[in-house]
Enzyme design. Structure first.
Site, mmCIF file in Angstrom:
data_model
loop_
_atom_site.group_PDB
_atom_site.id
_atom_site.type_symbol
_atom_site.label_atom_id
_atom_site.label_comp_id
_atom_site.label_asym_id
_atom_site.label_seq_id
_atom_site.Cartn_x
_atom_site.Cartn_y
_atom_site.Cartn_z
ATOM 1 N N GLY A 71 21.125 -4.419 73.890
ATOM 2 C CA GLY A 71 21.719 -3.500 72.925
ATOM 3 C C GLY A 71 22.949 -4.097 72.254
ATOM 4 O O GLY A 71 23.107 -3.992 71.033
ATOM 5 N N ASN A 145 26.055 8.173 75.429
ATOM 6 C CA ASN A 145 25.752 7.772 76.805
ATOM 7 C C ASN A 145 26.519 8.582 77.841
ATOM 8 O O ASN A 145 26.064 8.745 78.962
ATOM 9 C CB ASN A 145 26.040 6.269 76.990
ATOM 10 C CG ASN A 145 27.389 5.871 76.437
ATOM 11 O OD1 ASN A 145 27.696 6.121 75.273
ATOM 12 N ND2 ASN A 145 28.212 5.271 77.272
ATOM 13 N N GLN A 173 20.328 4.907 73.800
ATOM 14 C CA GLN A 173 20.096 5.966 74.793
ATOM 15 C C GLN A 173 18.925 6.882 74.440
ATOM 16 O O GLN A 173 18.678 7.841 75.178
ATOM 17 C CB GLN A 173 21.373 6.801 74.985
ATOM 18 C CG GLN A 173 22.512 6.060 75.653
ATOM 19 C CD GLN A 173 22.255 5.768 77.140
ATOM 20 O OE1 GLN A 173 21.355 6.347 77.764
ATOM 21 N NE2 GLN A 173 23.035 4.874 77.711
ATOM 22 N N THR A 231 14.416 -19.773 71.995
ATOM 23 C CA THR A 231 13.142 -19.598 72.699
ATOM 24 C C THR A 231 13.083 -18.192 73.283
ATOM 25 O O THR A 231 14.049 -17.720 73.891
ATOM 26 C CB THR A 231 13.026 -20.651 73.821
ATOM 27 O OG1 THR A 231 13.174 -21.934 73.215
ATOM 28 C CG2 THR A 231 11.692 -20.561 74.530
ATOM 29 N N CYS A 321 30.590 0.488 81.320
ATOM 30 C CA CYS A 321 31.371 -0.588 80.703
ATOM 31 C C CYS A 321 32.858 -0.300 80.773
ATOM 32 O O CYS A 321 33.682 -1.171 80.563
ATOM 33 C CB CYS A 321 30.964 -0.767 79.245
ATOM 34 S SG CYS A 321 29.213 -0.978 79.085
HETATM 35 N N1 PLP Z 1 24.919 1.450 73.183
HETATM 36 C C1 PLP Z 1 24.883 2.451 74.085
HETATM 37 C C2 PLP Z 1 24.907 3.863 73.607
HETATM 38 C C3 PLP Z 1 24.793 2.147 75.449
HETATM 39 O O1 PLP Z 1 24.763 3.144 76.334
HETATM 40 C C4 PLP Z 1 24.754 0.791 75.850
HETATM 41 C C5 PLP Z 1 24.692 0.419 77.283
HETATM 42 O O2 PLP Z 1 25.393 0.942 78.121
HETATM 43 C C6 PLP Z 1 24.793 -0.216 74.872
HETATM 44 C C7 PLP Z 1 24.878 0.157 73.549
HETATM 45 C C8 PLP Z 1 24.758 -1.667 75.234
HETATM 46 O O3 PLP Z 1 23.463 -2.041 75.605
HETATM 47 P P1 PLP Z 1 23.221 -3.370 76.500
HETATM 48 O O4 PLP Z 1 23.725 -3.044 77.874
HETATM 49 O O5 PLP Z 1 21.732 -3.581 76.474
HETATM 50 O O6 PLP Z 1 23.965 -4.470 75.850
#
Ligand code: PLP
Length: 377
Positions: A71, A145, A173, A231, A321
Site C-alpha cells: 500500500g 483503518n 482497508q 523483477t 504504524c
Molecule cells: N493505507 C491504509 C489505510 C492502511 O491501513 C495501511 C496499512 O496499515 C496502508 C495504507 C499501508 O499499506 P502497506 O502496509 O501495505 O504499506
C-alpha cells in the site's frame, strides 16, 4: 494459550489456501517471468492469472492493475505521478489519512489538510472550495483503518477532472471487507495491499483508471507494462491473487458480511454496557462492518492492551504504524478527542473467521480487566 486476534486492520494471517498457492513459486517455479525459456512461462502465467483475480475483486480490467510492494509504495507512486503529470504541487488530504498518504504527500508537495467532524466525516464543503486549478491531487481513504469510517467520495472524481487534478483513493482497508467497484468511485488511481486481506505482506497494487495520466516511480526494466520496474515478486503476487479470490467469495456473501457486522455490534454493545459511559468513535457514520473504536474513560489504552493480551486477546490502540511512538492517535485528535481520550481508546477489528465464542471470551476478558483496574483504583 490460543490467541483471539482482533487486529485485522493492522494485518491478517496468510490464509492456508494462499500459502499453498505461493509455496511452489519460491523454489521449483522460481523462474523470472521475463526469461525466454518455457519454464518461465509458468511464472508469467501465474502473474497474469493473479492480475485477473485482483482485478475481479475491485471490478477492474486486469490491464489497470500494477503490482507494487504494498500500500505505501502504491500511495507514493500515485502522488508522485499526480505531481509529475499535472506539473502542480498542491495536494489535498483529509486529517485522518494513514501516515503512508500523509507523509508521502508532505515529502512530495504542498499539503492542505481538510478537517473531519466529530464522527470522522470529511468536511466536503471545504474540500470542494479548496479544489482549484493549482491542485495536483486529492488523496482520500476509502475506509479509515482506526475507526472504520467510510469516506463520502461522491462527486470528488468529477470535480477533480473539471480542474485537471488527480483523485487518488487509498483503498487499502476496503477490499475483503466490503464489495468494491473502483470504476464507480470516480478515482484516477487507487492503492491496494495484499496483507489486509489474508495475502502476504510486501505485495500490493496500484489501480490506474483508463483516463489517468501516469508516470512511474520505480524505473528500470519493462515489467508491469513499464509502470513499475523490477523483477516481479512472483510468490507474493500469486498469493495476492489467491487472497483476492477468497476475499471476493466473502464479500459477495451478504450473509457472511452481515455475520461479521453482527459480531462487531455485539462486541461494541457489550463493551459499552460494561463501561457504562464509553462511546464509539465514528459510531454515527457509515463504517466498515468489522471495526469498532471505543473510548474507555479514565483507562490507559496501553495498560488495557497488555492486560487483554495476558488474557489472550489482541487488539490495538489505533494504527500499528503509530504504535511504537506513544503519541495519541492523530485520527482521534482530528475528530475532536482530547489527548487523554485518544490515549484511552481501543480499536477492535474482526476478521472473516472471528467466531461468536471469541467475542464472548473477549467480553469476559474485558470484564476481568476492568475489574482489575477498578480494584487498583
Ligand atoms: N493505507 C491504509 C489505510 C492502511 O491501513 C495501511 C496499512 O496499515 C496502508 C495504507 C499501508 O499499506 P502497506 O502496509 O501495505 O504499506
Amino acid at each position: 494459550m490460543s490467541m483471539i486476534y482482533l487486529d485485522h486492520n493492522a494485518t491478517t494471517p496468510v490464509a492456508p489456501e494462499v500459502l499453498e498457492a505461493m509455496l511452489p513459486y519460491f523454489a521449483e517455479r522460481f523462474h523470472n517471468p521475463s526469461a525466454p525459456y518455457p519454464p518461465a512461462e509458468q511464472s508469467a502465467d501465474a502473474v497474469r492469472a493473479a492480475r485477473s483475480s485482483v482485478a475481479r475483486l475491485v471490478g477492474a480490467d486486469p490491464r489497470q492493475i500494477t503490482f507494487t510492494s504494498g500500500g505505501s509504495e502504491s500511495i507514493t507512486t500515485a502522488l508522485h505521478s499526480a505531481l509529475r503529470t499535472t506539473g502542480r504541487r498542491r495536494i489535498l488530504i483529509s486529517a485522518v489519512e494513514h501516515s503512508a498518504a500523509r507523509r508521502s504527500a508532505v515529502s512530495l508537495g504542498e499539503v492542505t489538510t481538510i478537517g473531519v467532524d466529530a464522527e470522522g466525516a470529511v468536511d466536503r464543503a471545504t474540500l470542494f472550495e479548496e479544489l482549484d486549478g493549482e491542485v495536483a491531487a486529492v488523496s482520500l481513504m476509502l475506509a479509515n483503518n482506526e475507526t472504520g469510517v467510510l469516506t463520502d467520495i461522491r462527486g470528488i472524481g468529477a470535480a477533480c477532472r473539471e480542474v485537471g487534478a488527480i483523485f487518488h483513493l487509498d483503498a487499502v482497508q476496503g477490499p475483503g471487507k466490503l464489495p468494491l467497484d473502483l470504476a464507480a468511485t470516480g478515482a484516477h488511481l487507487a492503492s491496494l495491499s495484499a496483507h489486509k486481506l489474508h495475502g502476504p505482506k510486501g505485495c500490493g497494487a496500484l489501480w490506474i483508471a483508463e483516463d489517468a495520466p501516469f508516470v512511474p516511480l520505480v524505473h528500470g526494466g519493462p515489467q508491469e507494462s513499464e509502470r513499475r520496474a523490477g523483477t516481479e515478486n512472483v510468490p507474493g503476487v500469486v498469493g495476492f491473487g489467491r487472497a483476492a479470490e477468497l476475499a471476493r467469495a466473502y464479500v459477495e456473501d451478504e450473509a457472511a458480511l452481515a455475520r461479521t457486522a453482527a459480531l462487531r455490534d455485539r462486541l461494541e454493545s457489550g463493551l459499552l454496557e460494561r463501561l457504562g459511559e464509553g462511546r464509539v468513535h465514528g459510531g454515527g457514520s457509515p463504517r466498515l462492518g468489522n471495526t469498532t473504536n471505543v473510548h474507555f474513560p479514565g483507562r490507559d489504552a496501553r495498560t488495557l492492551l497488555l492486560l487483554l493480551a495476558e488474557r489472550g486477546v489482541l487488539a490495538s490502540a489505533g494504527s500499528a504504524c503509530n504504535a511504537q511512538r506513544s503519541a495519541p492517535s492523530p485520527v482521534l485528535l482530528a475528530m475532536g478527542s482530547d489527548p487523554e481520550e485518544a490515549a484511552s481508546s481501543l480499536r477492535f477489528s474482526l476478521g472473516r473467521h472471528t467466531t461468536s465464542e471469541e467475542i464472548d471470551t473477549t467480553l469476559e476478558a474485558i470484564s476481568e480487566v476492568l475489574a482489575t483496574l477498578d480494584a487498583l483504583g
